[in-house]
Design a protein around this motif. Structure first.
Motif, PDB file in Angstrom:
ATOM      1  N   SER A   1       0.867  -1.183   0.000  1.00 49.86           N
ATOM      2  CA  SER A   1       0.000   0.000   0.000  1.00 49.86           C
ATOM      3  C   SER A   1       0.898   1.226   0.000  1.00 49.86           C
ATOM      4  O   SER A   1       1.838   1.307   0.788  1.00 49.86           O
ATOM      5  N   ILE A   2       0.617   2.167  -0.896  1.00 51.73           N
ATOM      6  CA  ILE A   2       1.362   3.423  -0.946  1.00 51.73           C
ATOM      7  C   ILE A   2       0.413   4.543  -0.539  1.00 51.73           C
ATOM      8  O   ILE A   2      -0.593   4.788  -1.208  1.00 51.73           O
ATOM      9  N   ILE A   3       0.723   5.173   0.577  1.00 53.15           N
ATOM     10  CA  ILE A   3      -0.145   6.206   1.149  1.00 53.15           C
ATOM     11  C   ILE A   3       0.395   7.573   0.761  1.00 53.15           C
ATOM     12  O   ILE A   3       1.573   7.875   0.982  1.00 53.15           O
ATOM     13  N   ILE A   4      -0.475   8.405   0.196  1.00 51.43           N
ATOM     14  CA  ILE A   4      -0.104   9.753  -0.232  1.00 51.43           C
ATOM     15  C   ILE A   4      -0.933  10.763   0.552  1.00 51.43           C
ATOM     16  O   ILE A   4      -2.117  10.971   0.271  1.00 51.43           O
ATOM     17  N   PRO A   5      -0.371  11.407   1.590  1.00 54.84           N
ATOM     18  CA  PRO A   5      -1.095  12.493   2.262  1.00 54.84           C
ATOM     19  C   PRO A   5      -1.146  13.698   1.333  1.00 54.84           C
ATOM     20  O   PRO A   5      -0.131  14.094   0.760  1.00 54.84           O
TER      21      PRO A   5
ATOM     22  N   VAL B   1      -4.863   7.696  -1.445  1.00 53.10           N
ATOM     23  CA  VAL B   1      -4.749   9.152  -1.352  1.00 53.10           C
ATOM     24  C   VAL B   1      -5.574   9.613  -0.157  1.00 53.10           C
ATOM     25  O   VAL B   1      -6.771   9.303  -0.057  1.00 53.10           O
ATOM     26  N   VAL B   2      -4.936  10.321   0.768  1.00 59.41           N
ATOM     27  CA  VAL B   2      -5.642  10.819   1.954  1.00 59.41           C
ATOM     28  C   VAL B   2      -5.780  12.326   1.814  1.00 59.41           C
ATOM     29  O   VAL B   2      -4.805  13.076   1.938  1.00 59.41           O
TER      30      VAL B   2
ATOM     31  N   ARG C   1      -7.579   4.435  -4.304  1.00 64.31           N
ATOM     32  CA  ARG C   1      -8.753   4.809  -3.512  1.00 64.31           C
ATOM     33  C   ARG C   1      -8.453   6.076  -2.720  1.00 64.31           C
ATOM     34  O   ARG C   1      -7.290   6.432  -2.504  1.00 64.31           O
ATOM     35  N   VAL C   2      -9.505   6.739  -2.285  1.00 63.07           N
ATOM     36  CA  VAL C   2      -9.378   8.033  -1.620  1.00 63.07           C
ATOM     37  C   VAL C   2     -10.019   7.958  -0.240  1.00 63.07           C
ATOM     38  O   VAL C   2     -11.139   7.472  -0.082  1.00 63.07           O
ATOM     39  N   LEU C   3      -9.284   8.446   0.750  1.00 62.46           N
ATOM     40  CA  LEU C   3      -9.821   8.639   2.096  1.00 62.46           C
ATOM     41  C   LEU C   3      -9.914  10.134   2.354  1.00 62.46           C
ATOM     42  O   LEU C   3      -9.082  10.902   1.884  1.00 62.46           O
ATOM     43  N   ARG C   4     -10.914  10.544   3.108  1.00 66.39           N
ATOM     44  CA  ARG C   4     -11.065  11.963   3.436  1.00 66.39           C
ATOM     45  C   ARG C   4     -10.980  12.152   4.949  1.00 66.39           C
ATOM     46  O   ARG C   4     -11.654  11.454   5.717  1.00 66.39           O
TER      47      ARG C   4
END
Length: 246
Positions: free
Chosen positions: A8-12, A43-44, A67-70
């Motif tokens: 998983s690659i998390i992008i703030p 993407v956060v 996918r996008v988290l808010r």
């Protein structure tokens, strides 16, 4: 050991409407070249005032791996990374700055440390400064070195660069560390490495390529406030606030 199975690659992302498409394109191109059992890009959105979330959602419609988290409003980079790390599904979880100041291909160096047994592998600009292509302005670079000296004195961490936004955690390490994280803004990098060390996890500092990119989100006030964060981390440690999950 071959850790390259699930990532998983998390992008703030805060107000990254313009940079996000290029970043996602590069990451997806990198992922397409590998034989993954599972891969995702999370993407956060940190309460952006521009179209960051819409851009991410448009990409998610076309690419199942995105996918996008808010966040509930603008909470800070630390909150965003914690949100993404705890919601991620991969066996390994990388968080990377949205500007890809460390190219995504540098993940290969972190994989080498993971394959050798590291629970946490994190990028460093200080171990080999010849890998820094575009330097920060002299004032910011000097302040970074002063910050690192203060951080080492206060927390006892031996690392040369805690602030490079390119860190890889195993899923188990991510759950243990980020469930204990308390700081929500830029000082969280010190905090998560401090927690990892207190938990006895093996963290390895890895020299990576890095380039300063225009458009930093770190203002003068937040930068100065970050100097107090090592003290907050040490105080939280003394009080035992990292012993149990909040």
């Amino acid at each position: 050991m071959n850790p390259k199975r699930s990532i998983s690659i998390i992008i703030p992302a805060y107000n990254e409407e313009k940079r996000l498409p290029g970043t996602l394109e590069k990451i997806l191109e990198y992922l397409s070249a590998g034989a993954w059992d599972f891969a995702e890009v999370v993407v956060v959105d940190d309460g952006s005032r521009d179209g960051t979330a819409k851009v991410g959602e448009d990409w998610a419609e076309r690419h199942p791996a995105v996918r996008v988290l808010r966040n509930p409003g603008n909470r800070g980079k630390g909150y965003s990374v914690r949100h993404g790390m705890l919601e991620a599904r991969g066996e390994w979880r990388l968080f990377s700055d949205a500007d890809l100041s460390s190219p995504i291909e540098e993940l290969e160096k972190l994989w080498t440390a993971a394959a050798a047994g590291a629970d946490v592998a994190f990028g460093s600009r200080a171990l080999d400064r010849s890998l820094v292509g575009v330097h920060q302005p002299l004032f910011r670079e000097t302040m970074g070195r002063v910050f690192n000296l203060l951080m080492r004195l206060v927390t006892g961490l031996p690392y040369r660069d805690t602030q490079c936004g390119f860190k890889l955690f195993s899923a188990a390490a991510a759950r243990e560390v980020f469930s204990r994280q308390l700081l929500e803004r830029f000082g969280f990098d010190v905090e998560v490495l401090y927690i990892a060390r207190r938990l006895g996890l093996r963290a390895v500092e890895v020299p990576v390529r890095w380039n300063d990119v225009l458009g930093t989100k770190v203002g003068l006030l937040s930068g100065l406030n970050a100097f107090a964060d090592p003290l907050r981390v040490r105080w939280n440690g003394v009080r035992g606030r990292y012993r149990f999950r909040p």
